[in-house]
Design a protein around this motif. Structure first.
Motif: not given
Length: 153
Positions: A1-13, A54-60
């Motif tokens: 499992m890889a937990y990522l904090g990302v910045e930019g555009e995520v186009k996914a459900p 409501s989440l502050k950032g993007d995570d995958l």
């Protein structure tokens, strides 16, 4: 499992399952205890912000199914491959700002989980949810078992 904090555009459900190449080849690698073939490697991605603004950032969260107890030094290459593949397939453009990879050895060390499995003794229907062994012993009154492989877990 890889937990990522990302910045930019995520186009996914919220939930994405990506099946690459031959599904059987990937799952045969799991049952045979081998590394997955990168050309036939499938994976799952969770993107919480798709359903929770409501989440502050993007995570995958990326889940790459591998054989229980599999230790391979090239795990980072597999993570990099699925992240790039996900970006291409979804048209996402983001940079990874944080990454934590949690392998079977981490599950084994942190949770004493047999061969680092997160889903039970074996990856079969019998080890899924309501089919797992009960917490209460059926023959001895007041004897209870504790583990992530029981129902309820």
């Amino acid at each position: 499992m890889a937990y990522l904090g990302v910045e930019g555009e995520v186009k996914a459900p919220h939930h994405t399952i990506v099946i690459n190449g031959n599904w059987k080849v990937h799952f045969d690698s799991i049952s045979q205890g081998k590394e997955p073939d990168p050309q036939n490697m499938s994976y799952y991605v969770s993107y919480r912000k798709a359903t929770d603004d409501s989440l502050k950032g993007d995570d995958l969260v990326f889940l790459i199914p591998v054989s229980p107890g599999l230790l391979f030094p090239q795990y980072q290459n597999f993570v990099d491959l699925v992240v790039k593949d996900f970006m291409v397939k979804t048209g996402s453009k983001f940079q990874v700002k944080f990454q934590r990879v949690y392998r079977s050895i981490n599950f084994e060390e942190d949770y004493n989980s047999y061969k680092g499995t997160a889903f039970g003794i074996s990856h079969t229907l019998d080890q899924t949810g309501p089919f797992r062994l009960p917490m209460r012993n059926r023959k001895i009154p007041n004897l209870f078992y504790v583990a992530n492989t029981l129902n309820p877990g």
